[in-house]
Motif scaffolding. Structure first.
Motif, mmCIF file in Angstrom:
data_model
loop_
_atom_site.group_PDB
_atom_site.id
_atom_site.type_symbol
_atom_site.label_atom_id
_atom_site.label_comp_id
_atom_site.label_asym_id
_atom_site.label_seq_id
_atom_site.Cartn_x
_atom_site.Cartn_y
_atom_site.Cartn_z
ATOM 1 N N PHE A 16 0.773 -1.397 -0.076
ATOM 2 C CA PHE A 16 0.132 0.028 0.083
ATOM 3 C C PHE A 16 0.932 1.142 -0.220
ATOM 4 O O PHE A 16 0.526 2.296 -0.763
ATOM 5 C CB PHE A 16 -0.807 -0.008 1.196
ATOM 6 N N PHE A 17 1.959 1.340 0.999
ATOM 7 C CA PHE A 17 2.584 2.551 0.904
ATOM 8 C C PHE A 17 3.564 2.852 -0.272
ATOM 9 O O PHE A 17 3.914 3.597 -0.715
ATOM 10 C CB PHE A 17 3.548 2.630 2.151
ATOM 11 N N THR A 18 3.999 1.403 -0.961
ATOM 12 C CA THR A 18 4.626 1.729 -2.265
ATOM 13 C C THR A 18 3.768 2.483 -3.259
ATOM 14 O O THR A 18 4.132 3.228 -4.193
ATOM 15 C CB THR A 18 4.658 0.329 -2.818
ATOM 16 N N PHE A 19 2.557 2.037 -3.553
ATOM 17 C CA PHE A 19 1.618 2.767 -4.235
ATOM 18 C C PHE A 19 1.416 4.272 -3.990
ATOM 19 O O PHE A 19 1.322 4.753 -4.719
ATOM 20 C CB PHE A 19 0.123 1.818 -4.429
ATOM 21 N N PHE A 20 1.180 4.382 -2.545
ATOM 22 C CA PHE A 20 1.149 5.764 -1.979
ATOM 23 C C PHE A 20 2.351 6.577 -2.373
ATOM 24 O O PHE A 20 1.979 7.664 -2.933
ATOM 25 C CB PHE A 20 0.678 5.468 -0.502
ATOM 26 N N ALA A 21 3.479 6.119 -2.212
ATOM 27 C CA ALA A 21 4.639 6.885 -2.356
ATOM 28 C C ALA A 21 4.955 7.180 -3.973
ATOM 29 O O ALA A 21 5.247 8.329 -4.163
ATOM 30 C CB ALA A 21 5.771 6.150 -2.074
ATOM 31 N N PHE A 74 8.600 -5.099 -5.564
ATOM 32 C CA PHE A 74 9.720 -6.158 -5.217
ATOM 33 C C PHE A 74 10.421 -5.808 -4.210
ATOM 34 O O PHE A 74 10.650 -6.818 -3.201
ATOM 35 C CB PHE A 74 10.398 -6.800 -6.691
ATOM 36 N N ILE A 75 11.121 -4.654 -4.243
ATOM 37 C CA ILE A 75 11.887 -4.193 -2.992
ATOM 38 C C ILE A 75 11.114 -4.012 -1.934
ATOM 39 O O ILE A 75 11.802 -4.487 -0.720
ATOM 40 C CB ILE A 75 12.840 -2.837 -3.560
ATOM 41 N N ALA A 76 9.968 -3.535 -2.037
ATOM 42 C CA ALA A 76 9.000 -3.386 -0.755
ATOM 43 C C ALA A 76 8.640 -4.750 -0.102
ATOM 44 O O ALA A 76 8.645 -4.900 1.089
ATOM 45 C CB ALA A 76 7.779 -2.628 -0.998
ATOM 46 N N CYS A 77 8.493 -5.866 -0.942
ATOM 47 C CA CYS A 77 8.275 -7.131 -0.636
ATOM 48 C C CYS A 77 9.532 -7.952 0.181
ATOM 49 O O CYS A 77 9.186 -8.628 1.179
ATOM 50 C CB CYS A 77 7.889 -8.008 -1.784
ATOM 51 N N THR A 112 11.312 3.097 2.673
ATOM 52 C CA THR A 112 11.484 1.667 2.636
ATOM 53 C C THR A 112 10.452 1.056 1.448
ATOM 54 O O THR A 112 10.588 -0.276 1.472
ATOM 55 C CB THR A 112 11.588 1.030 3.904
ATOM 56 N N SER A 113 9.860 1.907 0.701
ATOM 57 C CA SER A 113 9.008 1.304 -0.220
ATOM 58 C C SER A 113 9.251 1.671 -1.617
ATOM 59 O O SER A 113 8.491 1.185 -2.336
ATOM 60 C CB SER A 113 7.374 1.731 0.336
ATOM 61 N N VAL A 114 10.191 2.497 -1.760
ATOM 62 C CA VAL A 114 10.640 2.714 -3.121
ATOM 63 C C VAL A 114 12.284 2.498 -3.176
ATOM 64 O O VAL A 114 12.875 2.088 -2.244
ATOM 65 C CB VAL A 114 10.517 4.266 -3.139
#
Length: 143
Positions: A16-21, A74-77, A112-114
């Motif tokens: 979620f935060f990856t998409f948000f960022a 991928f990096i967030a996972c 840490t999401s990007v």
């Protein structure tokens, strides 16, 4: 709560935060050098320079996945897996509220999401801390 549920919460929040960022936060503020890292090409000169190393890691991931959002996910996972594997016992201890508080800090979530040096550094620090603690406690380390 079972271990799988905690991990799914961590993973879902990170995605979620990856998409948000990427789609919202980036409209208001620059995400550091994320765009540059995702556009970098593989260069083996001075491989251990931290910026060049980060460029190379993300250029290889871009070669594998082709899409910037997929590399970020991928990096967030990967971060979610490392974060949870290092701190999973904390979620069952009396310090679980502190673990969740740290996890939900907005700047911690965004950086840490990007793609960036921050996520690689935190992953590395978490793994080093885990294995130093294991060595101190004489616990067998599973790689």
């Amino acid at each position: 709560m079972r271990c799988e549920k905690y991990f799914l919460i961590v993973l879902t929040v990170k995605i979620f935060f990856t998409f948000f960022a990427v789609y919202i936060y980036q409209q208001f503020s620059q995400l550091g050098d994320t765009e540059r890292y995702l556009s970098a090409t593989l260069n083996t000169d001075d491989f251990f320079d931290r910026t060049r190393f980060t460029d190379n890691v993300f250029s290889v991931l871009m070669f594998i996945f082709s899409y910037k959002i997929v590399v970020n996910i991928f990096i967030a996972c990967i971060f979610s897996f490392v974060f949870f594997s290092v701190l999973k016992n904390t979620f069952y201890s009396k310090y679980n509220k502190l673990a969740w508080l740290v996890f939900f800090l907005p700047s911690f979530q965004i950086w840490t999401s990007v793609a960036g040096k921050e996520v690689l550094a935190i992953i590395g620090f978490l793994l080093v801390i885990k294995y130093v603690v294991y060595l101190q406690l004489n616990v067998k380390c599973n790689v």
